[in-house]
Scaffold this active site. Structure first.
Site, PDB file in Angstrom:
ATOM      1  CD  GLU A  49      -2.979  -0.306   2.438  1.00 13.48           C
ATOM      2  OE1 GLU A  49      -2.815   0.713   3.128  1.00 13.48           O
ATOM      3  OE2 GLU A  49      -3.691  -1.252   2.794  1.00 13.48           O
ATOM      4  CG  ASP A  60      -3.791   8.695   7.629  1.00 17.70           C
ATOM      5  OD1 ASP A  60      -3.747   7.465   7.859  1.00 17.70           O
ATOM      6  OD2 ASP A  60      -3.948   9.178   6.501  1.00 17.70           O
TER       7      ASP A  60
END
EC number: 4.2.1.20
Lengths: 263, 410
Positions: A49, A60
């Site tokens: 990824e 995040d």
């Protein structure tokens, strides 16, 4: 069949779980990031990824926020992320690459142009955090048409009523977010996650990979054991951020991969 | 009523939360079920007379509504043209229009059984309003505020703490309003079960832009009957003017007039040091382009690669790189006109308003007033301008003093 489908078919025939590793493209700089990326398959990573840096990464935690900021401060752009992918593909034709990030840099480039550039560079799938099924016309459907997998996140708040909608246009695999929260937060507990994964698997034949809150070989093993594999991101990105040498980062990745593969 | 085959400008957003190209629901999957539940609960509340009865009661007895519509005679005379009215939303409890919306959202949160309220704030006005209403109802309140703003808006930080709120300085990104909104969204994703996110402007994922607009529309609705009372039955304003950061006070004034073609609608963005390629401004419509941030598509200040840029303005309340999606739509279809005003022009308007009308305006509406100063002299005396005085300037006196070279040390 995409590289992602091929990878899961191979793992299945070997009776192995998938280990997915996340790194931020261009963190801390392009050369180091590419060196780490090139070393991931050798360390046991089945799917990469690759994060696209964005100024406002709302899903995040601090570790990956900081990684994106380092990459941007180092001059990382979408063009250079794609260049990294091309450089990686020169030496590796089989390891799937999933681009992960937020929609605005893609929208800003133009969806058609982005999809053309991404497929040409050798990207296999997309995870775009801020595109729920309600916005499928934006990128999900055009991406599938262009031959890319569009990997959706399912979360603890995705109830049975909503699950079919989430699965409908998903391909490649389903990414189950183990916790309500942001990346790098609380530790995922296999006992909590197992029934959720089972619930999703009752509704789809796609592999279910679990991410968020996995940071040790032990947790990689226990989480991979109750799913088709697991993702580790923040724990790897943290070491990169601390300036550890590439070899040391890859040794840690290898230990995490071994954990997942022993499940 | 409206041109181009559109029957009304007041029917948006559509089921997908879109105003034309703009708006939408660009959020992570974790939040989607919450957004859908909020939408359903709001749709229900909207038609529930008991909900509006509770709002009306609090608007009247707690906020002090209706706010006066004040004819400004000396300003009018000084500018020598159009007749100028000020909608006095700076007289609301907490000193700005923000509380109109906060009350609505908190009443809804209580009906949804939520016990913890989070909010983002820039200048601190929305944070103070949220902390105030949470104190009134005994709800836990957490306010995210950019570390940079915490420093330059210390009195509002102290106010929020007095009101029992926890103020969390945001150091992620560059520590400004947009980063505060990011951290509020991160909190929400983590605490989905008990937490309600009280957004302060007409932005964010659907249904926020529509919901906040509906709560703020009390401003324009009052203007309609108040002006008729003072100027005669059926008299509408010829021009309405309001300042825009995210655009909630402006949407509240504009919305009830969208289908009155005789009413000119003007939004005033913060031009900072000037809208040019140095990007030292917050004028998303005049200096930005469409993009996706914080749950909606709208005009954004961004670089060529889709990375979001910081806004710049003397007014912390306008310091946001985006704008509500309904404004983006009104701009594109041409129903409203959007202009920008520089810091220097706003400072001049600020001082003029103090001297001529005895009203110390906030720096945000000073931008609107600066545009009124430009257009009023060019308009006939029977032309009526209504400007939204959306906040009072007490919070800004330190900033203004610094810019005017006045030493405030006591």
């Amino acid at each position: 069949m995409t590289r992602i489908d091929d990878t899961f078919a191979r793992l299945k025939s070997q009776g192995k779980k998938a280990f997915v590793a996340y790194i931020m493209g261009g963190d801390p700089d392009e050369a180091t990031s590419l060196a780490v990326m090139k070393g991931l398959p050798g360390a046991g990573v089945d799917i990469i990824e690759l994060g696209m840096p964005f100024t406002d990464p709302m899903a995040d935690g601090p570790t990956i926020q900081a990684a994106g900021q380092r990459a941007l401060e180092g001059g990382m752009t979408m063009d250079r992320v794609l260049a990294m992918v091309r450089a990686f593909r020169d030496g590796d034709k089989t390891t799937p690459i999933v681009l992960m990030g937020y929609y605005n840099p893609i929208y800003s480039r133009g969806v058609d142009r982005f999809l053309k550039d991404a497929t040409e560079a050798g990207i296999d799938g997309l995870i775009v955090v801020d595109l729920p099924p309600e916005e499928d016309d934006e990128l999900c459907l055009p991406a599938q048409k262009a031959g890319l997998n569009f990997i959706r996140l399912a979360t603890p708040t995705t109830d049975d009523k909503r699950l079919p909608k989430v699965l409908q246009n998903t391909s490649g695999f389903v990414y189950y977010v183990s916790i309500t929260g942001i990346t790098g937060a609380a530790a995922a507990q296999a006992a909590d996650v197992a029934p959720e994964v089972a619930r999703i698997k009752r509704s789809t034949d796609l592999p279910v990979i679990v991410g968020f809150g996995i940071n040790t070989p032990d947790s990689a093993r226990s989480i991979a054991g109750i799913a088709d594999g697991c993702v580790v991101g923040s724990a790897i990105v943290k070491d990169i951020g601390e300036g550890k040498p590439v070899a040391e980062v890859l040794t840690k990745v290898a230990a995490l991969a071994a954990g997942a593969h022993s499940a | 009523m409206a041109e181009d085959g559109v029957n009304s400008f007041m029917t948006g957003p559509d089921e997908a939360g879109r105003f034309g190209l703009f708006g939408g629901r660009f959020v992570s999957e974790t939040l989607m079920p919450l957004i859908l539940e909020l939408e359903a609960r709001y749709e229900h509340a909207k038609t529930d007379p008991t909900f509006w009865a509770e709002m009306d009661d609090l608007w009247k007895h707690y906020v002090g509504r209706p706010s006066p519509l004040y004819y400004a005679p000396r300003l009018t005379e000084h500018l020598g043209g159009a007749k100028i009215y000020l909608k006095r939303d700076e007289l609301n409890h907490t000193g700005a229009h923000k509380i109109n919306n906060v009350l609505g959202q908190i009443i809804l949160a209580r009906r949804m059984g939520k016990t913890r309220i989070i909010a983002e704030t820039g200048a601190g006005q929305h944070g103070v309003a949220t902390a105030t209403v949470c104190a009134k109802f005994g709800l836990k309140c957490v306010v995210y505020m950019g570390a940079h703003d915490v420093e330059r808006q210390a009195p509002n930080v102290f106010r929020m703490r007095l009101l029992g709120a926890e103020v969390i300085p945001v150091t992620s990104g560059r520590g400004t309003l947009k980063d505060a909104m990011n951290d509020a969204l991160r909190d929400w994703v983590t605490n989905v079960r008990d937490t309600f996110y009280c957004i302060g402007t007409v932005a964010g994922p659907h249904p926020y832009p529509a919901m906040v607009r509906d709560f703020q529309s009390i401003i324009g609705k009052e203007v309609r009957w108040q002006l008729a009372e003072q100027e005669g039955e059926g008299r509408l304003p010829d021009t309405v003017v309001a300042a825009i950061g995210g655009g909630s006070n402006a949407m509240g004034l504009f919305y009830p007039f969208l289908d009155d073609p005789s009413v000119n609608i003007i939004g005033v963005e913060a031009g900072g040091k000037g809208v040019d390629d140095r990007m030292q401004h917050c004028a998303s419509l005049t200096g930005g382009r469409p993009g996706v941030l914080h749950g909606n598509r709208t005009y954004l200040l961004q670089d060529g690669d889709g990375q979001i840029l910081e806004g710049f303005s003397i007014s912390a309340g306008l310091d946001y790189p985006g704008i509500g999606p309904e404004h983006a739509w009104l701009h594109d279809i041409g129903r409203a006109q959007y202009v920008s005003i520089t810091d220097a022009e706003a400072l001049e308007a600020f001082q003029l308003c103090c001297k001529l009308e005895g009203i110390i305006p906030a720096l945000e509406p000073s931008h609107a007033l600066a545009h009124v100063m430009k257009i009023a002299p060019t308009l006939p005396k029977d032309h009526i301008i209504v400007m939204n005085m959306c906040g009072r300037g007490d919070k800004d006196i330190f900033t203004v003093a610094r810019h005017l070279g006045f030493d405030m040390k006591i």
